[in-house]
Scaffold this motif. Structure first.
Motif, PDB file in Angstrom:
ATOM      1  N   VAL A   1       0.224   5.027  -1.997  1.00 48.40           N
ATOM      2  CA  VAL A   1       0.161   6.336  -1.340  1.00 48.40           C
ATOM      3  C   VAL A   1       1.248   7.253  -1.906  1.00 48.40           C
ATOM      4  O   VAL A   1       0.976   8.400  -2.273  1.00 48.40           O
ATOM      5  CB  VAL A   1       0.323   6.186   0.196  1.00 48.40           C
ATOM      6  N   LEU A   2       2.455   6.710  -2.015  1.00 49.03           N
ATOM      7  CA  LEU A   2       3.589   7.514  -2.512  1.00 49.03           C
ATOM      8  C   LEU A   2       3.343   7.987  -3.940  1.00 49.03           C
ATOM      9  O   LEU A   2       3.573   9.154  -4.269  1.00 49.03           O
ATOM     10  CB  LEU A   2       4.881   6.690  -2.421  1.00 49.03           C
TER      11      LEU A   2
ATOM     12  N   ALA B   1       1.037  10.789  -3.827  1.00 46.11           N
ATOM     13  CA  ALA B   1       1.498  11.960  -3.073  1.00 46.11           C
ATOM     14  C   ALA B   1       2.642  12.722  -3.744  1.00 46.11           C
ATOM     15  O   ALA B   1       2.837  13.896  -3.451  1.00 46.11           O
ATOM     16  CB  ALA B   1       1.920  11.528  -1.668  1.00 46.11           C
ATOM     17  N   ILE B   2       3.387  12.073  -4.624  1.00 49.79           N
ATOM     18  CA  ILE B   2       4.515  12.776  -5.248  1.00 49.79           C
ATOM     19  C   ILE B   2       4.128  13.512  -6.538  1.00 49.79           C
ATOM     20  O   ILE B   2       4.948  14.173  -7.147  1.00 49.79           O
ATOM     21  CB  ILE B   2       5.726  11.838  -5.514  1.00 49.79           C
TER      22      ILE B   2
ATOM     23  N   LYS C   1       6.973  10.830   1.747  1.00 48.26           N
ATOM     24  CA  LYS C   1       5.560  11.055   1.424  1.00 48.26           C
ATOM     25  C   LYS C   1       4.729   9.771   1.472  1.00 48.26           C
ATOM     26  O   LYS C   1       3.502   9.818   1.364  1.00 48.26           O
ATOM     27  CB  LYS C   1       5.420  11.727   0.068  1.00 48.26           C
ATOM     28  N   ALA C   2       5.398   8.645   1.640  1.00 50.01           N
ATOM     29  CA  ALA C   2       4.639   7.399   1.829  1.00 50.01           C
ATOM     30  C   ALA C   2       4.110   7.312   3.261  1.00 50.01           C
ATOM     31  O   ALA C   2       3.279   6.465   3.575  1.00 50.01           O
ATOM     32  CB  ALA C   2       5.523   6.198   1.530  1.00 50.01           C
TER      33      ALA C   2
ATOM     34  N   TYR D   1      -1.108  16.612   0.747  1.00 48.69           N
ATOM     35  CA  TYR D   1       0.203  16.212   0.208  1.00 48.69           C
ATOM     36  C   TYR D   1       0.574  16.993  -1.040  1.00 48.69           C
ATOM     37  O   TYR D   1       1.692  16.914  -1.521  1.00 48.69           O
ATOM     38  CB  TYR D   1       0.332  14.710  -0.015  1.00 48.69           C
TER      39      TYR D   1
ATOM     40  N   VAL E   1      -3.316   2.883   5.956  1.00 47.02           N
ATOM     41  CA  VAL E   1      -3.766   4.206   6.411  1.00 47.02           C
ATOM     42  C   VAL E   1      -4.615   4.081   7.678  1.00 47.02           C
ATOM     43  O   VAL E   1      -4.486   4.901   8.596  1.00 47.02           O
ATOM     44  CB  VAL E   1      -4.520   4.961   5.293  1.00 47.02           C
TER      45      VAL E   1
ATOM     46  N   SER F   1       2.125  12.724   3.964  1.00 49.97           N
ATOM     47  CA  SER F   1       0.801  12.661   3.323  1.00 49.97           C
ATOM     48  C   SER F   1      -0.324  12.903   4.316  1.00 49.97           C
ATOM     49  O   SER F   1      -0.252  12.435   5.461  1.00 49.97           O
ATOM     50  CB  SER F   1       0.591  11.281   2.699  1.00 49.97           C
TER      51      SER F   1
ATOM     52  N   GLU G   1       0.799  -1.226   0.000  1.00 46.38           N
ATOM     53  CA  GLU G   1       0.000   0.000   0.000  1.00 46.38           C
ATOM     54  C   GLU G   1       0.838   1.285   0.000  1.00 46.38           C
ATOM     55  O   GLU G   1       0.433   2.274  -0.628  1.00 46.38           O
ATOM     56  CB  GLU G   1      -0.960   0.011   1.195  1.00 46.38           C
ATOM     57  N   PRO G   2       1.997   1.310   0.704  1.00 46.02           N
ATOM     58  CA  PRO G   2       2.769   2.564   0.707  1.00 46.02           C
ATOM     59  C   PRO G   2       3.132   3.048  -0.697  1.00 46.02           C
ATOM     60  O   PRO G   2       3.174   4.252  -0.945  1.00 46.02           O
ATOM     61  CB  PRO G   2       4.028   2.214   1.505  1.00 46.02           C
TER      62      PRO G   2
ATOM     63  N   GLN H   1       9.066  15.319  -3.705  1.00 46.64           N
ATOM     64  CA  GLN H   1       8.817  13.984  -4.272  1.00 46.64           C
ATOM     65  C   GLN H   1       9.619  12.883  -3.585  1.00 46.64           C
ATOM     66  O   GLN H   1       9.845  11.821  -4.151  1.00 46.64           O
ATOM     67  CB  GLN H   1       9.118  14.007  -5.769  1.00 46.64           C
TER      68      GLN H   1
ATOM     69  N   ALA I   1      -4.588  10.175   1.723  1.00 42.03           N
ATOM     70  CA  ALA I   1      -3.975   8.862   1.503  1.00 42.03           C
ATOM     71  C   ALA I   1      -5.033   7.760   1.513  1.00 42.03           C
ATOM     72  O   ALA I   1      -4.998   6.842   0.681  1.00 42.03           O
ATOM     73  CB  ALA I   1      -2.922   8.601   2.581  1.00 42.03           C
TER      74      ALA I   1
ATOM     75  N   ASN J   1      10.710   9.993  -0.519  1.00 43.87           N
ATOM     76  CA  ASN J   1      10.032   8.798  -0.002  1.00 43.87           C
ATOM     77  C   ASN J   1       9.240   9.024   1.286  1.00 43.87           C
ATOM     78  O   ASN J   1       8.384   8.215   1.625  1.00 43.87           O
ATOM     79  CB  ASN J   1      11.063   7.683   0.249  1.00 43.87           C
TER      80      ASN J   1
END
Lengths: 49, 288
Positions: free
Chosen positions: A34-35, A38-39, B38-39, B48, B77, B56, A30-31, B34, B61, B36
């Motif tokens: 999300v990443l 989010a990026i 942000k995970a 975010y 989450v 995030s 899942e991360p 950008q 998320a 990591n």
């Protein structure tokens, strides 16, 4: 420590469960989802659509 | 003393915002971080797509997982939400949320008549649960396009925090985005302006009536490691705590109400020092 656990067992149990859920989420990959979201600028979130 | 502690809280909120939105270059260039980190989820409603964001928003998320093709539920989450909730409850709202800070500051603007609650408060206070269920959980998962992708309904149509911390700074600094501004952006800016105006008149209307994150953390207030207790031997039921509470809570009756954002005004005002937090107790014990 014993008294702390006795007074806060519900919170501690939920905290342990949350760690377990995060681990399960990581194992499911899942991360990365999300990443990935989010990026990049989320056009919907900023009101562009 | 109470005033000093209130100012301390605002500095803490500002410091936490700076810590979790430390990518200053983003604000200058109209681009977002950008890396990591942000995970990982931050505790508050911190978009975010904010140019400075290093983590995030948990609501964003959660929606990004729910509206994806790969997953229908998010253990990851929900884990973060449960972890923050179990540790802090709505202390997050009072001390760690950037949009909470904005509303706190707006409420300091003088106005002819401040009101504790908006009309219809009795019913409106449940609206945040409707927002949570409908806009955060149901619609992103149920309404999907032919490719199986949904939309982040709360972020797209409601979230004023995203408009303030992401939409406006990005549109102001990124010429490509300026050309794409349309009706949706006007709608979101209008909601933000409305929230801002209401925040001048009444304390934290977004937290009281709309925020789905506050709705989630509120459930954890009675069991979180950080919570309040009222000493029945000291409490004289004078209601000083209720009078000072801007969230309009009978603190002496319900110290762990789901509405309480742990601002601490009641603790600082109680003439009998009857209200304390679990942290106060722990520090007091260590002093002994």
């Amino acid at each position: 420590m014993g008294i702390f656990l006795k007074q806060n067992w519900k919170g501690v149990a939920l905290l342990c469960l949350s760690i377990l859920l995060i681990i399960i989420g990581v194992l499911r990959g899942e991360p990365a989802t999300v990443l990935q979201k989010a990026i990049h600028i989320c056009m919907e979130c900023i009101g562009i659509g | 003393m109470a005033k000093k502690r209130g100012i301390l809280r605002h500095w803490f909120q500002a410091a936490f915002f700076a810590l979790t939105n430390g990518y200053v270059v983003g604000f200058l260039t109209g681009k977002i971080y950008q890396g990591n980190t942000k995970a990982l989820c931050v505790p508050g409603l911190n978009c975010y797509s904010c140019p400075g964001a290093l983590g995030s928003c948990p609501i964003g998320a959660l929606q990004s997982i729910l509206d994806s093709r790969t997953f229908t539920v998010s253990a990851y989450v929900f884990g973060f939400l449960m972890g923050f909730g179990a540790l802090f409850g709505r202390f997050v709202c009072g001390w760690l949320c950037p949009f909470g800070l904005v509303q706190d500051l707006l409420y300091k603007i003088p106005f002819v008549k401040k009101v504790k609650n908006l009309p219809g408060h009795k019913y409106l206070r449940y609206f945040r649960y409707v927002v949570l269920v409908l806009f955060v959980l149901l619609l992103p998962a149920v309404i999907v396009d032919i490719t199986g992708m949904g939309k982040p309904w709360f972020c797209e149509y409601i979230c004023p925090s995203g408009t303030l911390f992401a939409g406006i700074p990005l549109v102001a600094t990124n010429p490509d985005l300026q050309g794409a501004v349309g009706g949706l952006f006007i709608w979101k800016v209008s909601l933000l302006v409305l929230t801002g105006l209401l925040s001048v008149i009444s304390y934290r209307p977004f937290c009281k009536y709309v925020c789905p994150l506050g709705a989630i953390y509120g459930w954890f207030n009675p069991v979180a490691l950080y919570r309040y207790t009222v000493d029945p031997d000291k409490c004289t039921e004078c209601s000083a705590c209720k009078k000072v509470c801007k969230m309009d809570i009978d603190v002496w009756k319900h110290p762990n109400s789901p509405d309480c954002i742990r601002c601490g005004d009641c603790k600082n005002t109680c003439p009998e020092n009857a209200i304390s937090s679990t942290l106060d107790k722990m520090l007091h014990k260590n002093k002994k």
